[in-house]
Enzyme design. Structure first.
Site, PDB file in Angstrom:
ATOM      1  N   GLN A  79      -8.545   4.235  -3.507  1.00  0.00           N
ATOM      2  CA  GLN A  79      -8.065   5.529  -3.044  1.00  0.00           C
ATOM      3  C   GLN A  79      -6.587   5.453  -2.726  1.00  0.00           C
ATOM      4  O   GLN A  79      -6.113   4.454  -2.192  1.00  0.00           O
ATOM      5  CB  GLN A  79      -8.877   5.984  -1.824  1.00  0.00           C
TER       6      GLN A  79
ATOM      7  N   ARG B 164       0.829  -1.220   0.000  1.00  0.00           N
ATOM      8  CA  ARG B 164       0.000   0.000   0.000  1.00  0.00           C
ATOM      9  C   ARG B 164       0.860   1.265   0.000  1.00  0.00           C
ATOM     10  O   ARG B 164       0.446   2.303  -0.508  1.00  0.00           O
ATOM     11  CB  ARG B 164      -0.940  -0.013   1.206  1.00  0.00           C
TER      12      ARG B 164
ATOM     13  N   TYR C  18      -8.162  15.605  -5.675  1.00  0.00           N
ATOM     14  CA  TYR C  18      -8.360  16.897  -4.994  1.00  0.00           C
ATOM     15  C   TYR C  18      -7.517  16.947  -3.731  1.00  0.00           C
ATOM     16  O   TYR C  18      -7.267  15.931  -3.096  1.00  0.00           O
ATOM     17  CB  TYR C  18      -9.835  17.164  -4.668  1.00  0.00           C
ATOM     18  N   PRO C  19      -7.050  18.149  -3.400  1.00  0.00           N
ATOM     19  CA  PRO C  19      -6.323  18.306  -2.146  1.00  0.00           C
ATOM     20  C   PRO C  19      -7.288  18.678  -1.017  1.00  0.00           C
ATOM     21  O   PRO C  19      -8.371  19.217  -1.277  1.00  0.00           O
ATOM     22  CB  PRO C  19      -5.379  19.467  -2.449  1.00  0.00           C
ATOM     23  N   MET C  20      -6.904  18.362   0.202  1.00  0.00           N
ATOM     24  CA  MET C  20      -7.786  18.714   1.332  1.00  0.00           C
ATOM     25  C   MET C  20      -7.010  18.987   2.613  1.00  0.00           C
ATOM     26  O   MET C  20      -5.848  18.600   2.748  1.00  0.00           O
ATOM     27  CB  MET C  20      -8.816  17.617   1.572  1.00  0.00           C
ATOM     28  N   ASP C  21      -7.695  19.658   3.511  1.00  0.00           N
ATOM     29  CA  ASP C  21      -7.170  19.942   4.853  1.00  0.00           C
ATOM     30  C   ASP C  21      -8.129  19.373   5.886  1.00  0.00           C
ATOM     31  O   ASP C  21      -9.310  19.170   5.604  1.00  0.00           O
ATOM     32  CB  ASP C  21      -7.167  21.467   5.115  1.00  0.00           C
ATOM     33  N   LYS C  22      -7.623  19.206   7.097  1.00  0.00           N
ATOM     34  CA  LYS C  22      -8.494  18.989   8.243  1.00  0.00           C
ATOM     35  C   LYS C  22      -8.648  20.365   8.902  1.00  0.00           C
ATOM     36  O   LYS C  22      -7.647  21.049   9.143  1.00  0.00           O
ATOM     37  CB  LYS C  22      -7.886  17.971   9.208  1.00  0.00           C
TER      38      LYS C  22
ATOM     39  N   HIS D  52     -15.096   6.763   8.898  1.00  0.00           N
ATOM     40  CA  HIS D  52     -14.706   7.128   7.523  1.00  0.00           C
ATOM     41  C   HIS D  52     -14.338   5.872   6.720  1.00  0.00           C
ATOM     42  O   HIS D  52     -14.804   5.665   5.603  1.00  0.00           O
ATOM     43  CB  HIS D  52     -13.514   8.088   7.592  1.00  0.00           C
TER      44      HIS D  52
END
Ligand code: VOV
EC number: 1.3.98.5
Length: 245
Positions: free
Chosen positions: A181, A127, A141-145, A168
């Site tokens: 993913q 993995r 897509y990029p992301m934040d917490k 999740h």
């Protein structure tokens, strides 16, 4: 202070999005176009050899919409190799007809929220150093917490974050076989905290999964997102057709 999560990190990752200057391409001579395509195909051939020897992986997709025309997702053991690939591409004939549209630098990341910490486990290794699926569609897509008022991921205790990540994972698991993913971490590397790259056979599954996840607490309270890029696989044998005028 809440306990930090421990990450396991694998191959470095470059998402390289390019737009094509179709006008310049159209006005180029047949000879120049042929040369540009051949050279690009040779480059892809080299990447395929690297993938076969399990020393990296790549994925090529055309992008729908005006954000870019195509993207190259490249995985390699070192940042130097990514840099070299990027520079090699920039020196090709084809690059004369492209402009950079967007890029994202990250590293394949697994967290220890689910209790997986044995980096020697062959499943974990697979993995961390994945061969990217050559499925029909990609969604990146990029992301934040989020770190805002009462919705601050980074003040939550690890146990609470693990519970949210578990939920999740349960949502994600329903899409087994439909979506793959690859989560890449980019804290300290790029403008967002993670890159989310999804692969699917059926485009609609992206919408269904991302929509369903919007209702998970970890997303609804703690997820902030950048721009979405979606596209279709560009197989090496279809490169000529894609650039054909
Ligand atoms: C096929 C779908 C799918 C599945 C099965 C899945 C599962 C899992 C598991 C089990 C774990 C935790 C352990 C690990 O492996 O790290 C993760 C981790 C992560 N995920 Fe995920 N995710 C999916 C899909 C999936 C999507 C669609 C998104 C975007 C969120 C959305 O709302 O749009 C996402 C994000 C993330 C992130 C940013 C992390 C790291 C968060 C951190 O704080 O460290 N993810 N994810």
């Amino acid at each position: 202070m809440p306990e930090a999560v421990i990450t396991m990190d694998g191959w470095y990752c470059l998402h390289d999005f390019r737009s094509i200057d179709w006008t310049a391409w159209k006005y180029a001579s047949n000879e120049d176009r042929e040369q540009a395509i051949n050279e690009f195909q040779q480059l892809i051939g080299k990447w395929e050899d690297t993938e076969k020897s399990k020393e990296g992986s790549h994925a090529l997709y055309t992008i729908v919409g005006q954000k870019a025309d195509f993207m190259m997702m490249i995985l390699r053991p070192t940042m130097e190799e990514l840099n070299e690939i990027e520079t090699t591409f920039n020196k090709t004939k084809l690059a004369e007809f492209t402009t950079p549209a967007y890029s994202y630098v990250s590293v394949v990341e697994l967290s220890n929220y689910m209790g997986n910490t044995d980096e020697n486990d062959p499943e974990i290794q697979a993995r961390l150093k994945p061969t990217l699926p050559k499925w029909n569609h990609i969604c990146f897509y990029p992301m934040d917490k989020r770190r805002q008022g009462n919705d601050n991921w980074y003040v939550l205790e690890k146990e609470d974050r693990a519970k949210l990540m578990y939920a999740h994972g349960m949502t994600g698991r329903q899409y087994a076989g439909k979506i793959r993913q690859i989560i890449t971490g980019s804290i300290g590397f790029d403008d967002w905290e993670w890159g989310v790259t999804l692969f699917a056979h059926d485009m609609l599954q992206f919408k269904k999964l991302v929509y369903e996840m919007r209702f998970d607490e970890v997303t609804s309270r703690y997820g902030d997102f950048g721009s979405f890029y979606v596209g279709n696989i560009l197989k090496p044998e279809a490169v000529e057709q894609f650039f054909h005028i």
